[in-house]
Enzyme design. Sequence first.
Site, PDB file in Angstrom:
ATOM      1  N   LYS A   1      -1.041  -9.298   3.394  1.00  0.00           N
ATOM      2  CA  LYS A   1      -0.258  -8.766   4.517  1.00  0.00           C
ATOM      3  C   LYS A   1      -1.150  -7.840   5.331  1.00  0.00           C
ATOM      4  CE  LYS A   1       3.390  -5.857   3.846  1.00  0.00           C
ATOM      5  NZ  LYS A   1       2.983  -4.615   4.519  1.00  0.00           N
TER       6      LYS A   1
ATOM      7  N   GLU B   1      -1.228  -5.313   8.807  1.00  0.00           N
ATOM      8  CA  GLU B   1      -0.455  -4.609   9.838  1.00  0.00           C
ATOM      9  C   GLU B   1      -1.107  -4.784  11.206  1.00  0.00           C
ATOM     10  OE1 GLU B   1       0.330  -0.482   8.924  1.00  0.00           O
ATOM     11  OE2 GLU B   1       1.115  -0.974   6.946  1.00  0.00           O
TER      12      GLU B   1
ATOM     13  N   ASP C   1       0.847  -1.205   0.000  1.00  0.00           N
ATOM     14  CA  ASP C   1       0.000   0.000   0.000  1.00  0.00           C
ATOM     15  C   ASP C   1       0.879   1.252   0.000  1.00  0.00           C
ATOM     16  OD1 ASP C   1       0.849  -0.104   2.609  1.00  0.00           O
ATOM     17  OD2 ASP C   1      -1.143   0.056   3.510  1.00  0.00           O
ATOM     18  N   SER C   2       2.211   1.039  -0.038  1.00  0.00           N
ATOM     19  CA  SER C   2       3.125   2.169  -0.273  1.00  0.00           C
ATOM     20  C   SER C   2       2.835   2.797  -1.629  1.00  0.00           C
ATOM     21  CB  SER C   2       4.585   1.710  -0.198  1.00  0.00           C
ATOM     22  OG  SER C   2       4.797   0.586  -1.023  1.00  0.00           O
TER      23      SER C   2
ATOM     24  N   GLU D   1       9.339  -4.035  10.412  1.00  0.00           N
ATOM     25  CA  GLU D   1       9.786  -2.784   9.787  1.00  0.00           C
ATOM     26  C   GLU D   1      10.457  -1.893  10.828  1.00  0.00           C
ATOM     27  OE1 GLU D   1       6.731  -0.790   7.556  1.00  0.00           O
ATOM     28  OE2 GLU D   1       8.061   0.876   7.028  1.00  0.00           O
TER      29      GLU D   1
ATOM     30  N   ASP E   1      -0.967  -6.136   0.130  1.00  0.00           N
ATOM     31  CA  ASP E   1      -1.356  -5.494   1.389  1.00  0.00           C
ATOM     32  C   ASP E   1      -2.858  -5.352   1.491  1.00  0.00           C
ATOM     33  OD1 ASP E   1       0.741  -4.809   3.097  1.00  0.00           O
ATOM     34  OD2 ASP E   1       1.314  -3.091   1.864  1.00  0.00           O
TER      35      ASP E   1
HETATM   36  O1  KIV Z   1       3.602  -1.194   1.521  1.00  0.00           O
HETATM   37  C1  KIV Z   1       4.808  -1.397   1.614  1.00  0.00           C
HETATM   38  O2  KIV Z   1       5.609  -1.016   0.756  1.00  0.00           O
HETATM   39  C2  KIV Z   1       5.302  -2.108   2.786  1.00  0.00           C
HETATM   40  C3  KIV Z   1       6.779  -2.062   3.053  1.00  0.00           C
HETATM   41  C4  KIV Z   1       7.079  -2.111   4.470  1.00  0.00           C
HETATM   42  C5  KIV Z   1       7.507  -3.131   2.378  1.00  0.00           C
HETATM   43  O3  KIV Z   1       4.554  -2.683   3.500  1.00  0.00           O
END
Ligand code: KIV
Length: 263
Positions: free
Chosen positions: A112, A114, A44-45, A181, A83
């Site tokens: 993924k 968080e 999600d970056s 991270e 993500d």
């Molecule tokens: O979204 C992202 O780029 C991440 C990084 C920590 C790899 O989660």
Amino acid sequence: MRTTQSTLREMYRAGEKITALTCYDACFSTILENAGIDILLVGDSLGNVLQGNDTTLAVSLDDMCYHTRCVYTGTRKTFVMSDMPFGTFQVSPEKTFENASKLLAAGAQMVKIEGGRIMAETILFLTLRGIPVCAHIFLSPQSIHQLGGYIVQGKSEQASKQLLDDALVLEKAGANMLLMELVPATLAKSVTNELSIPTIGIGSGADCSAQILVLHDMLGLYPGKKPRFVKNFMIDSSTIPLAITNYVDEVKNGLFPGAEHQF
Ligand code: KIV
């Protein structure tokens, strides 16, 4: 044949370093696959690097599905992880399953999420129902307003203990991988040694099972000053494919990250 979770497990058991980069489109996913990257994270970056926002909070599930489909389409064998964006997994486990299943339909092989131990119930629910999960702990970009900035985590004894405890709880809940991270290198090493699932590090030292960077960062496309944990692989490479190949070589051979990239 596409890399699966079992392939990654075998690499982990054999002590082979696993390489990962973020990726958001088909053009780059083909380049990254040809360079031998093991995992592509549709992160999600993309809210920062593609959409130009200061945080990842505005990224939608539709955005993630669109970019996941692009990345998947550009590849034949690379493992694709996506993500779950902010707001799509802090809901009931049932609703999280519905949201995660859209990412799987778009091509993701793992999602993924968080958050620390608070996500254990959801991770258990998803993994029991066939959705592999990578838990992302400590610096959670989606919690930026709560954390007060992108700062190294786990520095106090209490915070270190909490990180390790959370990691063990998440593994027990069924997490298939754990991303750390900006965790101090010695702490990331202890967590990696305690767990029996692969860890992925970003700014967390060389002893994690896998390494990841944001693609644009390692290509030198960061705005402003280079973050300490990033290496600009374009400096010694004449082309993008060569920069990616050099990243793969350095991670596989334990040369990246070096002492100068960790905390
Ligand atoms: O979204 C992202 O780029 C991440 C990084 C920590 C790899 O989660």
